[in-house]
Design an enzyme around this catalytic site. Structure first.
Site, short mmCIF file in Angstrom:
data_model
loop_
_atom_site.label_atom_id
_atom_site.label_comp_id
_atom_site.label_asym_id
_atom_site.label_seq_id
_atom_site.Cartn_x
_atom_site.Cartn_y
_atom_site.Cartn_z
N GLY A 109 -7.22 7.91 7.60
CA GLY A 109 -7.88 7.12 8.63
C GLY A 109 -8.81 7.99 9.46
O GLY A 109 -9.88 7.56 9.89
N SER A 110 -8.40 9.22 9.66
CA SER A 110 -9.18 10.13 10.50
C SER A 110 -10.54 10.44 9.87
O SER A 110 -11.58 10.33 10.54
CB SER A 110 -8.42 11.45 10.70
OG SER A 110 -7.17 11.21 11.30
N TYR A 136 -6.37 4.93 19.10
CA TYR A 136 -6.17 6.11 18.25
C TYR A 136 -6.94 5.86 16.97
O TYR A 136 -6.55 5.04 16.14
CB TYR A 136 -4.68 6.31 17.94
CG TYR A 136 -4.41 7.64 17.27
CD1 TYR A 136 -3.85 8.71 17.97
CD2 TYR A 136 -4.71 7.85 15.92
CE1 TYR A 136 -3.61 9.94 17.36
CE2 TYR A 136 -4.49 9.07 15.31
CZ TYR A 136 -3.93 10.11 16.03
OH TYR A 136 -3.70 11.32 15.42
N ASP A 227 -10.93 -1.15 12.80
CA ASP A 227 -10.04 -0.11 12.29
C ASP A 227 -8.74 -0.79 11.86
O ASP A 227 -7.88 -1.10 12.69
CB ASP A 227 -9.80 0.93 13.39
CG ASP A 227 -8.88 2.05 12.92
OD1 ASP A 227 -8.23 1.89 11.87
OD2 ASP A 227 -8.81 3.08 13.62
N GLU A 228 -8.64 -1.02 10.55
CA GLU A 228 -7.47 -1.71 9.98
C GLU A 228 -6.44 -0.70 9.45
O GLU A 228 -5.54 -1.08 8.70
CB GLU A 228 -7.93 -2.62 8.83
CG GLU A 228 -8.93 -3.68 9.21
CD GLU A 228 -8.30 -4.96 9.73
OE1 GLU A 228 -7.30 -5.41 9.16
OE2 GLU A 228 -8.79 -5.50 10.74
N VAL A 229 -6.60 0.56 9.84
CA VAL A 229 -5.81 1.63 9.23
C VAL A 229 -4.31 1.35 9.34
O VAL A 229 -3.57 1.47 8.38
CB VAL A 229 -6.19 2.99 9.83
CG1 VAL A 229 -5.19 4.08 9.45
CG2 VAL A 229 -7.59 3.39 9.38
N LYS A 230 -3.87 0.98 10.52
CA LYS A 230 -2.42 0.82 10.68
C LYS A 230 -1.93 -0.61 10.44
O LYS A 230 -0.88 -0.81 9.85
CB LYS A 230 -1.99 1.25 12.07
CG LYS A 230 -0.49 1.45 12.20
CD LYS A 230 -0.22 2.20 13.45
CE LYS A 230 1.11 2.80 13.58
NZ LYS A 230 1.14 3.62 14.80
N THR A 284 -13.92 17.71 -1.31
CA THR A 284 -13.89 17.89 -2.76
C THR A 284 -13.11 16.83 -3.53
O THR A 284 -13.62 16.26 -4.48
CB THR A 284 -13.33 19.29 -3.12
OG1 THR A 284 -14.08 20.25 -2.39
CG2 THR A 284 -13.47 19.56 -4.61
#
Ligand code: PMP
Length: 424
Positions: A109-110, A136, A227-230, A284
């Site tokens: 997510g970061s 966050y 932000d759907e990360v969580k 990479t």
């Protein structure tokens, strides 16, 4: 303290630690983890939501084994690979029309939010970003720069403006005033939002707020980034968490549960933004076929096993059981959330009960339940179990939590236990 936990402290840095109790695990299956002393732990955290299908899910194992047994390289930087293309095609079908352009892949997510923050500024030529207090969006320099969580030690971007997360009526007066004074809206590239502000305390926005915010952003040509990360990917009982808000973001960010525990994130958005430049944000082994295959298996399993509906149904059972607990435990101030993204806020004498939250999760761990806490005041128990959680497991966890809360309220949990566990 178990042997493994003690050994870890002699070899592993604490810089990434966010510890609430001495948990050391050697295996896991479904919603359970196996501790190194053989105890079975019911996992209501799922590694902060990353283990979206639970542990050792057969579909994930099979996909990863297959991808590794005939490995199409280790990166998408300089070659196309099939799992990435299939995953991009699938993700494009899962977002609203306005975001249906191209997909960028990262590890977390970061890095995804950091990429968005850089990309929207570069592509629009507008320098400013908006986000909410308590948000966050990540732990790298560039993602901390657009976050608002007080636990973070990184600097904010000088062109970031944080606004209060809405409560009560959630009117836009604050933002309109900002636009009329110190933040010219034509200088703002994007507004980062969390459909539920999870690390900030599982805050659910008031009805209608985000629809009005979307109208305001459209009026000024400001891109809306969800932000759907969580809480995305089915966790709230809808596939995308922003669907509850009645909005259509321009850019959607996925992470955590996307890889089911393997590192992969994705940004989905308009071609003009996502194709603004080449070699702009790359690492990479971004887009490696093994993690992409895992993500495809996660999405297929969510669909095949109707896990969005399960999150809704099991989430309701969990929510109702927690609501019943709230009637009996005066420490519980509020139960909130959606689906299997729930929070229990602890308060004592009208104030955030951070110490009691720390004691409660510690005691729950001793009794066999893994649960962490979040919130700008460190007093909200967070529930992000695997999407595969059963109703029986939901009930089982609440029985343990009931006992833990009773033990804390009765002063039966030794505060000295917390000495090495500062949490956040
Ligand atoms: N966005 C949100 C909403 C999050 O909750 C988090 C992590 N808590 C992140 C981004 C960062 O994700 P990661 O730690 O996987 O980089």
């Amino acid at each position: 303290m178990s042997g493994l936990y003690a050994r870890e402290s002699r070899s592993v840095s604490t810089m990434a630690h966010l510890r609430f109790f001495p948990q050391a695990v050697v295996g896991g299956s479904g919603a359970h983890l196996t501790a190194d002393d053989g105890r079975k732990l019911l996992d209501f955290a799922a590694s902060w939501g990353a283990a979206s299908l639970g542990h050792s899910h057969p579909a994930l194992r099979e996909a990863v084994n297959r991808a590794l047994s005939d490995q199409a390289g280790a990166s998408y930087l300089s070659t196309a690979n099939e799992p990435c293309v299939l995953l991009a095609e699938k993700l494009l079908s899962l977002v609203p029309e306005r975001a249906r352009g191209r997909v960028w892949f990262g590890h977390s997510g970061s890095d995804a939010n950091e990429t968005v923050a850089r990309m929207v500024v570069a592509a629009t030529g507008r320098p400013r970003i908006l986000a909410f207090n308590g948000a966050y969006h990540g732990g790298t320099v560039g993602s901390m720069a657009v976050s608002g969580h007080p636990a973070q030690q990184g600097a904010r971007a000088k062109d970031l403006t944080l606004v209060p997360y809405p409560d009560g009526d959630g009117d836009l007066a604050h933002l309109e005033k900002l636009f009329a004074t110190e933040v010219p809206p034509e200088e703002v590239a994007a507004f980062f939002i969390e459909p539920i502000q999870s690390d900030g305390g599982m805050l659910v926005p008031p009805d209608g707020f985000f629809e009005a915010l979307e109208r305001l952003c459209r009026r000024h040509g400001i891109l809306l980034v969800s932000d759907e990360v969580k809480v995305g990917l089915g966790r709230t009982g809808r596939f995308n968490a922003f669907e509850h808000l009645g909005i259509e973001p321009d850019i959607v960010v996925f992470g955590k549960g996307l890889g089911g525990g393997l590192p992969i994130s994705a940004v989905v958005g308009p071609e003009a933004i996502l194709n603004h430049a080449v070699a702009f944000s790359l690492q990479t082994v971004h887009g490696n076929p093994v993690c992409a295959a895992a993500a495809l298996a996660v999405l297929q399993t969510i669909e095949r096993d109707r896990l969005v509906a399960n999150a809704e149904r099991t989430g309701r059972v969990l929510r109702e059981a927690l609501d019943r607990l709230a009637l009996r435990h005066s420490l519980i101030g509020e139960v909130r959330g959606r689906g299997l993204a729930l929070g229990v806020e602890l308060v004592a004498d009208g104030k955030p009960a951070a110490r009691q939250a720390a004691l409660t999760v510690y005691r729950a761990f001793q009794l066999g339940l893994v649960l962490y806490y979040v919130g700008v005041n460190s007093n909200v128990l967070e529930f992000t179990p695997p999407l595969t959680l059963t109703e029986a497991e939901a009930q089982e966890g609440v029985v343990i939590l009931d006992q833990a809360l009773a033990d804390v309220a009765a002063g039966r949990v030794d505060e000295a236990l917390l000495a090495d566990f500062a949490g956040w």
